[in-house]
Design a protein around this motif. Sequence first.
Motif, PDB file in Angstrom:
ATOM      1  N   SER A 176       0.835  -1.200   0.000  1.00 33.74           N
ATOM      2  CA  SER A 176       0.000   0.000   0.000  1.00 33.74           C
ATOM      3  C   SER A 176       0.870   1.250   0.000  1.00 33.74           C
ATOM      4  O   SER A 176       0.471   2.280  -0.528  1.00 33.74           O
ATOM      5  N   ARG A 177       2.065   1.167   0.562  1.00 37.13           N
ATOM      6  CA  ARG A 177       2.971   2.322   0.554  1.00 37.13           C
ATOM      7  C   ARG A 177       4.359   1.964   0.015  1.00 37.13           C
ATOM      8  O   ARG A 177       5.106   2.848  -0.383  1.00 37.13           O
ATOM      9  N   GLY A 178       4.705   0.697   0.043  1.00 35.64           N
ATOM     10  CA  GLY A 178       6.045   0.289  -0.395  1.00 35.64           C
ATOM     11  C   GLY A 178       6.108   0.104  -1.905  1.00 35.64           C
ATOM     12  O   GLY A 178       5.121   0.319  -2.617  1.00 35.64           O
ATOM     13  N   HIS A 179       7.275  -0.303  -2.391  1.00 37.56           N
ATOM     14  CA  HIS A 179       7.496  -0.455  -3.837  1.00 37.56           C
ATOM     15  C   HIS A 179       7.851  -1.912  -4.125  1.00 37.56           C
ATOM     16  O   HIS A 179       8.840  -2.421  -3.592  1.00 37.56           O
ATOM     17  N   ARG A 180       7.071  -2.557  -4.992  1.00 36.72           N
ATOM     18  CA  ARG A 180       7.272  -3.974  -5.302  1.00 36.72           C
ATOM     19  C   ARG A 180       8.717  -4.253  -5.728  1.00 36.72           C
ATOM     20  O   ARG A 180       9.306  -5.269  -5.346  1.00 36.72           O
ATOM     21  N   ARG A 210      11.781   7.381  -1.025  1.00 34.77           N
ATOM     22  CA  ARG A 210      10.874   7.724  -2.127  1.00 34.77           C
ATOM     23  C   ARG A 210       9.445   7.589  -1.609  1.00 34.77           C
ATOM     24  O   ARG A 210       8.860   6.519  -1.700  1.00 34.77           O
ATOM     25  N   HIS A 211       8.929   8.630  -0.971  1.00 36.02           N
ATOM     26  CA  HIS A 211       7.554   8.589  -0.485  1.00 36.02           C
ATOM     27  C   HIS A 211       6.678   9.413  -1.414  1.00 36.02           C
ATOM     28  O   HIS A 211       7.140  10.386  -1.999  1.00 36.02           O
ATOM     29  N   GLU A 212       5.433   9.031  -1.525  1.00 39.89           N
ATOM     30  CA  GLU A 212       4.501   9.807  -2.358  1.00 39.89           C
ATOM     31  C   GLU A 212       3.188   9.959  -1.595  1.00 39.89           C
ATOM     32  O   GLU A 212       2.541   8.952  -1.349  1.00 39.89           O
ATOM     33  N   PRO A 213       2.788  11.114  -1.152  1.00 42.36           N
ATOM     34  CA  PRO A 213       3.503  12.375  -1.316  1.00 42.36           C
ATOM     35  C   PRO A 213       4.723  12.434  -0.393  1.00 42.36           C
ATOM     36  O   PRO A 213       4.738  11.792   0.654  1.00 42.36           O
ATOM     37  N   GLU A 214       5.729  13.175  -0.806  1.00 43.77           N
ATOM     38  CA  GLU A 214       6.935  13.308   0.021  1.00 43.77           C
ATOM     39  C   GLU A 214       6.717  14.397   1.061  1.00 43.77           C
ATOM     40  O   GLU A 214       6.216  15.468   0.733  1.00 43.77           O
ATOM     41  N   GLN A 238      19.164  11.523  -7.870  1.00 43.33           N
ATOM     42  CA  GLN A 238      19.423  11.808  -9.286  1.00 43.33           C
ATOM     43  C   GLN A 238      19.029  10.633 -10.180  1.00 43.33           C
ATOM     44  O   GLN A 238      18.631  10.820 -11.320  1.00 43.33           O
ATOM     45  N   LYS A 239      19.163   9.412  -9.620  1.00 41.76           N
ATOM     46  CA  LYS A 239      18.781   8.227 -10.417  1.00 41.76           C
ATOM     47  C   LYS A 239      17.285   7.960 -10.348  1.00 41.76           C
ATOM     48  O   LYS A 239      16.753   7.198 -11.138  1.00 41.76           O
ATOM     49  N   HIS A 240      16.610   8.509  -9.332  1.00 38.73           N
ATOM     50  CA  HIS A 240      15.167   8.253  -9.165  1.00 38.73           C
ATOM     51  C   HIS A 240      14.431   9.572  -8.966  1.00 38.73           C
ATOM     52  O   HIS A 240      13.883   9.807  -7.895  1.00 38.73           O
ATOM     53  N   PRO A 241      14.428  10.449  -9.970  1.00 43.40           N
ATOM     54  CA  PRO A 241      13.727  11.711  -9.778  1.00 43.40           C
ATOM     55  C   PRO A 241      12.225  11.444  -9.580  1.00 43.40           C
ATOM     56  O   PRO A 241      11.716  10.458 -10.115  1.00 43.40           O
ATOM     57  N   ALA A 242      11.600  12.308  -8.827  1.00 46.38           N
ATOM     58  CA  ALA A 242      10.187  12.054  -8.466  1.00 46.38           C
ATOM     59  C   ALA A 242       9.317  12.010  -9.714  1.00 46.38           C
ATOM     60  O   ALA A 242       9.530  12.741 -10.658  1.00 46.38           O
TER      61      ALA A 242
END
Length: 327
Positions: free
Chosen positions: A35-39, A186-190, A323-327
């Motif tokens: 629900s909040r994490g990244h697979r 990497r949170h959304e929203p940050e 820099q490798k994972h811009p929002a």
Amino acid sequence: MPKILVTGGAGYIGSITIHHLMRRGFEVVVVDDLSRGHRENVNPSQLTVARLQDTDAVTKVLAGVDAVVHFAAYIAVGESVRKPELYFSNNVGGTVSLFEAMARAGVNKLVFSSTAAVYGNPERVPIPEDARFDPVSPYGESKAMVEKILESLDRNHSIAGSAFRYVALRYFNACGAEPDAGLGERHEPETHLIPLLFRAAVSGKPIQIFGSDYPTPDGTCTRDYIHVGDLAAAHVAALDHLLAGGASHCFNVGTGKGYTVMEVLRATEQVTGLKVPFEMALRRDGDAAELVADAAKLRSTLAWKPERSDLHAILTDAWNYFQKHPA
Ligand code: UFG
């Protein structure tokens, strides 16, 4: 090697702790509801997608497990004020279901993600572990409630009728990244300061500084920033302690040194070589002026010490990741 269940392993601190556990040779299985994490933070062969409230599913994953590292929780302080029921149901309800599953599976050791937010506005700084709990948000309250339940489980030997032992780690401000593993924040929203400073630097859109009239050297809030790699190392040390038959403990995890928001902003400009535009704004609800850990107990009990938490090292790792994972 022991087998460890990591709940919330697809999140920021969870995924980086898994990286450290596997480097040490532990066998790791993961439960996350995504629900909040990244697979993509977890190897598919290790992952069971389930909510902790699904006691049967969690009990199955616990087969053969020696200890649990429990991260799965919601963490946004502001959201917790708007939706307290969500925080109690997920953070407390999910954890109680996990305890029920551990009892069924006969697993009696747990490392718990707690937070400096259990202290609220502390009476003195640096904050020792025996400071009064006085959380000012439902998020902090949910973590304080779980710590209370942990104490009771320990006192009552109540997991599977045998001794239950835990370590609660009260994190201060987790930050930085694990560049080797391609993992970071990497949170959304940050809502966290360091990624938002990078976004301001890159976009040219000013970051709001929440409060400039605090009783600190420059009027902005002071926090204790701890590199996520040092935090992960604290989890490994806590597991070693429990697996060796050690007693239950609560530890602050911080450096003992605080930086103001403006100090972090200036350091960000040095590390990125970019100007960080900012504007002074009103105080944010629930922010304490100064949160700095007394982390002496963790150092002396588990021989842990921060090795990567120099502010420039934190910002350098976080910037590489950003820099490798811009929002
Ligand atoms: N800040 C700003 N502007 C922003 C974002 C943050 O000025 O846009 C300030 C905050 O007011 C605070 C500091 O930057 O003074 C750090 O804020 P974060 O949101 O990054 O972190 P917090 O200190 O609020 O909270 C973090 C975790 C909590 C944990 C707490 C314990 O997110 O889960 O540390 O210290 F409880």
